[in-house]
Design a protein around this motif. Structure first.
Motif, mmCIF file in Angstrom:
data_model
loop_
_atom_site.group_PDB
_atom_site.id
_atom_site.type_symbol
_atom_site.label_atom_id
_atom_site.label_comp_id
_atom_site.label_asym_id
_atom_site.label_seq_id
_atom_site.Cartn_x
_atom_site.Cartn_y
_atom_site.Cartn_z
ATOM 1 N N UNK A 106 48.931 29.300 44.557
ATOM 2 C CA UNK A 106 49.439 29.467 43.187
ATOM 3 C C UNK A 106 48.960 28.322 42.295
ATOM 4 N N UNK A 107 49.023 27.099 42.826
ATOM 5 C CA UNK A 107 48.633 25.898 42.085
ATOM 6 C C UNK A 107 47.159 25.968 41.698
ATOM 7 N N UNK A 125 37.298 43.695 40.641
ATOM 8 C CA UNK A 125 38.749 43.712 40.904
ATOM 9 C C UNK A 125 39.035 42.637 41.952
ATOM 10 N N UNK A 126 39.002 41.373 41.553
ATOM 11 C CA UNK A 126 39.077 40.296 42.539
ATOM 12 C C UNK A 126 40.460 40.252 43.207
ATOM 13 N N UNK A 127 41.490 40.592 42.466
ATOM 14 C CA UNK A 127 42.819 40.603 43.100
ATOM 15 C C UNK A 127 42.864 41.658 44.216
ATOM 16 N N UNK A 182 40.086 33.003 41.074
ATOM 17 C CA UNK A 182 41.192 32.987 42.040
ATOM 18 C C UNK A 182 42.400 33.692 41.421
ATOM 19 N N UNK A 183 42.659 34.929 41.825
ATOM 20 C CA UNK A 183 43.846 35.599 41.301
ATOM 21 C C UNK A 183 45.112 34.967 41.877
ATOM 22 N N UNK A 184 46.193 35.073 41.171
ATOM 23 C CA UNK A 184 47.448 34.464 41.642
ATOM 24 C C UNK A 184 48.031 35.291 42.792
ATOM 25 N N UNK A 213 42.788 26.678 37.862
ATOM 26 C CA UNK A 213 41.520 27.309 37.465
ATOM 27 C C UNK A 213 41.755 28.279 36.308
ATOM 28 N N UNK A 214 42.930 28.907 36.347
ATOM 29 C CA UNK A 214 43.370 29.793 35.263
ATOM 30 C C UNK A 214 42.373 30.897 34.926
ATOM 31 N N UNK A 215 41.695 31.393 35.966
ATOM 32 C CA UNK A 215 40.801 32.547 35.732
ATOM 33 C C UNK A 215 40.993 33.519 36.877
#
Lengths: 252, 190
Positions: free
Chosen positions: A24-25, A217-219, A36-38, A30-32
């Motif tokens: 999560x951190x 669709x990285x998530x 890295x999806x959350x 990175x906020x993208x």
């Protein structure tokens, strides 16, 4: 006893929560979502996948393909190991093939086999190829390492060679065989999925992974990767239980 | 019953038997004694067919069945005492009778890996007595047993192997005396 088990579970949960927090951190830093999806969006993607019929069919077919390759590798690897221990000529004749399988990178085999097989059979072949040399060399080595005193005992007491093999040798090599099955199952699963990603057969987890990547669709890629990892773990636990039960039956 | 005729056997340069001859009758009781390394176990292995002599011949009827208590227990650790015996015989009644006679009735279903050294020895003896045999080989069979257990074991051996040949390898004159075995000194044979 119970408190130890509770402590163990608590510890494992705490470790899991810690790593999810790290994830999560990183995702926040990175906020993208494309990189890295959350954990939350991954979970949402997983739920979306779980709502489709295609997901379950893909899981089932992928399992079927890879487990077929694994089973074939175990059976032929076992027989190969037994015959190699029995005949040095057989061992020498087959040694270059085994060496080749061990030395050639799995990616090369996937590309080569892409031209030889239909895409649906490629993961079967690749899983088989990963399992074969591991089981083969383990069975061969374990058979050679059996203390001759046990086989002499069987011989002196007039046991037939087949009984010596089934009742003495087989149980003695069983722990090594079990451990090689567990190791090779992991390899079979990972390489089988990799083969699916490249060959994109219909109804496959690897094919879904590739499709999610293409659609950015990285998530979903993360969710499918988690599914692959969990299935690998479940397969390992199931195999351990199945083979453990077989061993217990042998002791009875 | 068994004739070893002008046997020559060596381990590389180390000569063990040279022109060695021995006759074993169908109900002989022999006690092979002598220093360690003089070839007692090699002699037993030759008789059992586990070694082949480089010269000479071993004449025996192929229908003769041996039974043996090896120097080591040679029991499968993942099987119970009874299962180890049942691996080599179908006579469960005799197997149980032998275990009971050797004081192991309650240990019949215990895994061998959980038995003490002395118990394992007695299981190995019970196994040897539970198969049909024409001659019995006892290679340091009583190592690790106390006097009382040695006496019990030999009593059972004499009961089961009443009219059979027994070949004992041991450093203990007591065991030979209890079995009524005739001494053959290894060094004297060379």
């Amino acid at each position: 006893m119970i408190s130890t088990m509770v402590n163990k579970t608590l510890k494992k949960t705490a470790i899991l929560i810690f790593w999810i927090a790290v994830w999560q951190l990183f995702s926040m830093l990175i906020a993208r979502e494309l990189i890295i999806p959350s954990p939350f969006s991954t979970l949402c993607a997983l739920f979306r996948l779980a709502e489709t019929k295609e997901f379950y069919i893909s899981v089932f077919i992928s399992l079927l393909r890879i487990l077929s390759g694994f089973a074939l590798g175990v059976v032929l690897g076992f027989l190969g190991g037994v015959f190699s221990a029995k005949s040095s000529l057989f061992k020498e004749v087959t040694a270059p093939v085994l060496q080749l399988i061990k030395a050639v990178p799995v990616a090369s085999f996937i590309i080569l086999a892409f031209f030889w097989f239909k895409s649906t059979y490629l993961p079967v072949f690749i899983s088989f190829l990963m399992v074969l040399p591991i089981i083969w060399s383990t069975v061969y080595t374990a058979l050679l390492e059996i203390d001759v005193k046990y086989t002499e005992m069987g011989q002196v007491f007039g046991l037939k060679p087949i009984k010596i093999f089934l009742k003495i040798k087989l149980p003695l090599i069983f722990p090594a065989f079990l451990s090689s099955c567990l190791t090779s199952l992991g390899f079979a699963w990972k390489s089988g999925i990799a083969a699916e990603v490249i060959a994109k057969p219909q109804s496959s987890l690897g094919g879904m992974l590739e499709q999610s990547k293409t659609h950015l669709e990285i998530s979903e890629v993360f969710a499918l990767t988690a599914v692959v990892a969990v299935l690998s773990l479940l397969l390992e636990i199931t195999l351990k239980k199945l083979l453990g039960r077989y061993r217990d039956d042998k002791v009875k | 019953m068994i004739r070893l005729n002008n046997i020559f056997f060596s381990y590389g340069d180390k000569k063990v038997f040279d022109n060695f001859t021995l006759d074993i009758g169908s109900n002989d009781r022999l006690w092979l004694s002598g220093q360690s390394g003089c070839g007692k176990t090699t002699l037993l292995r030759l008789i059992l067919g586990l070694e082949t002599s480089q010269k000479g011949e071993i004449i025996k009827d192929i229908s003769l069945k041996p039974s043996v208590v090896f120097q080591e227990d040679r029991l499968l650790p993942f099987k119970t005492a009874l299962q180890n015996i049942m691996l080599v015989t179908n006579d469960e009644t005799l197997a149980k009778e032998n275990l009971e006679a050797l004081g192991l009735k309650t240990e019949a279903d215990t895994l061998v890996s959980e038995l003490s050294g002395g118990m394992k020895r007695r299981v190995a003896i019970a196994r040897a007595l539970s198969v049909p045999f024409d001659y019995l080989i006892l290679d340091e069979a009583f190592t690790g047993l106390d006097k009382q257990n040695i006496e019990i074991a030999i009593k059972q051996i004499l009961k089961i192997a009443k009219d059979k040949a027994i070949i004992l390898v041991s450093h203990s004159p007591l065991e030979a005396e209890l079995l009524g075995a005739k001494q053959i000194n290894c060094q004297a044979l060379l």
